[in-house]
Design a protein around this motif. Structure first.
Motif, PDB file in Angstrom:
ATOM      1  N   LEU A   1       0.834  -1.199   0.000  1.00 32.92           N
ATOM      2  CA  LEU A   1       0.000   0.000   0.000  1.00 32.92           C
ATOM      3  C   LEU A   1       0.867   1.245   0.000  1.00 32.92           C
ATOM      4  O   LEU A   1       2.049   1.205   0.342  1.00 32.92           O
ATOM      5  N   ARG A   2       0.245   2.347  -0.363  1.00 32.48           N
ATOM      6  CA  ARG A   2       0.822   3.684  -0.165  1.00 32.48           C
ATOM      7  C   ARG A   2      -0.010   4.355   0.908  1.00 32.48           C
ATOM      8  O   ARG A   2      -1.239   4.444   0.777  1.00 32.48           O
ATOM      9  N   GLY A   3       0.635   4.816   1.961  1.00 34.65           N
ATOM     10  CA  GLY A   3      -0.134   5.370   3.058  1.00 34.65           C
ATOM     11  C   GLY A   3       0.350   6.728   3.520  1.00 34.65           C
ATOM     12  O   GLY A   3       1.519   7.078   3.372  1.00 34.65           O
ATOM     13  N   ILE A   4      -0.588   7.498   4.090  1.00 36.54           N
ATOM     14  CA  ILE A   4      -0.278   8.760   4.764  1.00 36.54           C
ATOM     15  C   ILE A   4      -0.838   8.668   6.168  1.00 36.54           C
ATOM     16  O   ILE A   4      -2.009   8.337   6.371  1.00 36.54           O
ATOM     17  N   LEU A   5       0.027   8.938   7.148  1.00 39.72           N
ATOM     18  CA  LEU A   5      -0.311   8.802   8.555  1.00 39.72           C
ATOM     19  C   LEU A   5      -0.058  10.127   9.257  1.00 39.72           C
ATOM     20  O   LEU A   5       1.017  10.703   9.140  1.00 39.72           O
ATOM     21  N   SER A   6      -1.068  10.622   9.983  1.00 37.13           N
ATOM     22  CA  SER A   6      -0.892  11.830  10.793  1.00 37.13           C
ATOM     23  C   SER A   6      -1.361  11.530  12.206  1.00 37.13           C
ATOM     24  O   SER A   6      -2.500  11.093  12.417  1.00 37.13           O
ATOM     25  N   LEU A   7      -0.492  11.755  13.176  1.00 31.04           N
ATOM     26  CA  LEU A   7      -0.802  11.456  14.560  1.00 31.04           C
ATOM     27  C   LEU A   7      -0.259  12.566  15.461  1.00 31.04           C
ATOM     28  O   LEU A   7       0.568  13.365  15.037  1.00 31.04           O
ATOM     29  N   PRO A   8      -0.733  12.644  16.707  1.00 29.09           N
ATOM     30  CA  PRO A   8      -0.368  13.792  17.544  1.00 29.09           C
ATOM     31  C   PRO A   8       0.981  13.692  18.227  1.00 29.09           C
ATOM     32  O   PRO A   8       1.459  14.682  18.780  1.00 29.09           O
ATOM     33  N   THR A   9       1.599  12.510  18.215  1.00 26.05           N
ATOM     34  CA  THR A   9       2.912  12.327  18.832  1.00 26.05           C
ATOM     35  C   THR A   9       3.813  11.538  17.889  1.00 26.05           C
ATOM     36  O   THR A   9       3.331  10.860  16.979  1.00 26.05           O
ATOM     37  N   LYS A  10       5.103  11.607  18.127  1.00 25.72           N
ATOM     38  CA  LYS A  10       6.036  10.874  17.290  1.00 25.72           C
ATOM     39  C   LYS A  10       5.735   9.375  17.357  1.00 25.72           C
ATOM     40  O   LYS A  10       5.556   8.826  18.441  1.00 25.72           O
ATOM     41  N   PRO A  11       5.668   8.692  16.207  1.00 24.89           N
ATOM     42  CA  PRO A  11       5.329   7.268  16.222  1.00 24.89           C
ATOM     43  C   PRO A  11       6.418   6.441  16.890  1.00 24.89           C
ATOM     44  O   PRO A  11       7.599   6.806  16.849  1.00 24.89           O
ATOM     45  N   PRO A  12       6.053   5.321  17.496  1.00 19.58           N
ATOM     46  CA  PRO A  12       7.058   4.495  18.189  1.00 19.58           C
ATOM     47  C   PRO A  12       8.046   3.831  17.232  1.00 19.58           C
ATOM     48  O   PRO A  12       9.144   3.466  17.644  1.00 19.58           O
ATOM     49  N   ARG A  13       7.667   3.681  15.984  1.00 23.25           N
ATOM     50  CA  ARG A  13       8.549   3.081  14.975  1.00 23.25           C
ATOM     51  C   ARG A  13       8.033   3.465  13.588  1.00 23.25           C
ATOM     52  O   ARG A  13       6.888   3.873  13.433  1.00 23.25           O
ATOM     53  N   LYS A  14       8.891   3.304  12.607  1.00 20.45           N
ATOM     54  CA  LYS A  14       8.542   3.653  11.237  1.00 20.45           C
ATOM     55  C   LYS A  14       7.758   2.510  10.597  1.00 20.45           C
ATOM     56  O   LYS A  14       8.093   1.340  10.767  1.00 20.45           O
ATOM     57  N   LEU A  15       6.714   2.874   9.859  1.00 26.99           N
ATOM     58  CA  LEU A  15       5.921   1.883   9.152  1.00 26.99           C
ATOM     59  C   LEU A  15       6.276   1.924   7.669  1.00 26.99           C
ATOM     60  O   LEU A  15       6.132   2.965   7.025  1.00 26.99           O
ATOM     61  N   PRO A  16       6.728   0.817   7.090  1.00 25.73           N
ATOM     62  CA  PRO A  16       7.071   0.796   5.669  1.00 25.73           C
ATOM     63  C   PRO A  16       5.865   1.145   4.803  1.00 25.73           C
ATOM     64  O   PRO A  16       4.755   0.662   5.038  1.00 25.73           O
TER      65      PRO A  16
END
Length: 433
Positions: free
Chosen positions: A74-89
């Motif tokens: 997939l191609r994804g765009i992720l927006s969240l309020p804090t830095k993510p715990p790890r990178k998602l490919p």
């Protein structure tokens, strides 16, 4: 009983695990998934695009990625309020602002619109939405409106006293990412929206300000809210001009072709939360009753009501332990500069009411956050006030200063889970043996 109440809360959190719920509900079998009451064959699409934002967006994105792997990318765009715990490919990640949009919120909005404009009928678009998303993704309809303008507008809206539904009526009519406009940005694509929401059933368009659903509000609603709450003079000049000139643009409505292939499915909501809590209570041997009447009630009124319901249930079940469960939010005005939120404030307001009684009360947020504190909420019982008095802690003083967290932290009864990656409703548990 305090320990039992905490076990009920923690077991409830375990039961509403997002990746597990995604895997169960989508139930992928080879190239086919279950979605919104139908079977979707992933092989029918040239590409899969995913857009995730909200407080639970990382868990949703990670869970959806795992479901597709290793056969589908997939191609994804992720927006969240804090830095993510790890990178998602495969995911482009933004750390948006909360409670006000920031530059990353604007960048996420622009990236999402650019991605959607390149989608067609051979694209499957999956929106993964959760609470708190309205400010994590933003783009103004009018390019002359700046980030600073939107920040000022949001500050005005959240302090004007209007209910969230009316605040959203204004947001939707100024934004390119709200009120169905993300669905309209890719009108020919098959668009599936999966929601984890803390909004009441039937009000799904409030989730993320309804980016993929027909908007039930109108420009006249927006004008009315601005007028009734007298906020037009407080708006930044670029937005004030739109209202003064009555130049708002209407949002897409039910019947618009953009929604003909855009089903919505609720993954987790009020029902799932209460079912999990009810099951956890019964596993502890309690006769359990769910009471959701107190949503948005003032703190004192909701406390009195739930304690009265607990007494009725106990009277109807002599010799058996009983529990009342409630969800939703209580209204808890901030009257001081202390630390805490509506959950710890609710429990603190109950401390004097249950003094000397065999009752335990817990209230906590399923997102693990209670106001400006590091706790999810608090728990108390009939001995809490005597313990507090022995330590020189005055309940009324802590209430007046809106400092409920520090009260319970001193007693060792603050509930600290850390951010849970979820965002359903607050949960209250009242127990009597």
């Amino acid at each position: 009983m305090k320990q039992i109440a905490q076990r009920v809360f923690l077991k409830t959190l375990e039961a509403i695990d997002i990746p597990a719920t995604l895997a169960r509900k989508l139930d992928r079998d080879g190239p086919r998934i279950q979605a919104a009451g139908r079977i979707v064959d992933l092989r029918e699409f040239r590409e899969i695009v995913a857009i995730a934002y909200g407080k639970a967006s990382f868990a949703m994105a990670e869970g959806f990625t795992s479901i597709l792997a290793p056969d589908f990318q997939l191609r994804g765009i992720l927006s969240l309020p804090t830095k993510p715990p790890r990178k998602l490919p495969g995911w482009q990640t933004f750390v948006g602002g909360h409670p006000l949009p920031n530059a990353e919120s604007f960048a996420a909005g622009r990236a999402i619109l650019d991605l959607l404009h390149g989608c067609n009928e051979r694209t499957l678009i999956v929106f993964l939405l959760s609470g708190g998303g309205s400010v994590l993704v933003e783009q103004p309809l009018d390019p002359a409106v700046t980030l600073e303008d939107f920040q000022k507008l949001n500050s005005v809206l959240v302090t004007c006293g209007a209910p969230i539904q009316e605040i959203n009526a204004i947001r939707k009519h100024l934004s390119a990412t709200k009120g169905g406009r993300l669905a309209a940005a890719a009108p020919n694509s098959w668009k599936l929206t999966l929601g984890v929401t803390d909004v009441p059933e039937g009000h799904e368009s409030a989730l993320g300000s309804g980016p993929t659903l027909p908007d039930p509000t109108t420009i006249e609603d927006a004008y009315r809210v601005a007028r009734d709450f007298r906020i037009v003079p407080k708006m930044p000049a670029s937005i004030r001009a739109v209202f003064e000139n009555r130049a708002l643009q209407e949002t897409p409505k039910d019947g618009d072709p953009a929604f003909s292939r855009a089903p919505f499915e609720l993954l987790l909501g009020e029902h799932e939360l209460m079912h999990a809590a009810h099951h956890a209570c019964e596993a502890e041997g309690y006769v359990c009753l769910c009471d959701n009447a107190t949503d948005n009630w003032p703190l004192e009124k909701s406390a009195d009501h739930l304690l009265a319901e607990l007494a009725k249930l106990k009277h109807a079940n002599p010799g058996r332990p009983v529990a009342i469960l409630a969800d939703g939010e209580v209204s808890s005005p901030v009257t001081g500069d202390g630390v805490g939120g509506r959950n710890s404030a609710f429990v603190l307001a109950c401390v004097s009411k249950i003094a000397g009684k065999r009752i335990a009360i817990l209230s906590a947020g399923t997102d693990g956050v209670d106001g400006n504190s590091t706790a999810a909420g608090a728990v108390a019982d009939g001995e809490s006030i005597s313990r507090a008095n022995s330590m020189g802690l005055d309940v009324a003083d802590f209430l007046r200063r809106s400092d409920a967290y520090n009260f319970f932290a001193r007693l060792g009864d603050a509930i600290v889970t850390g951010p849970t990656g979820n965002n359903l409703r607050d949960l209250r548990v009242l127990l009597s043996p």
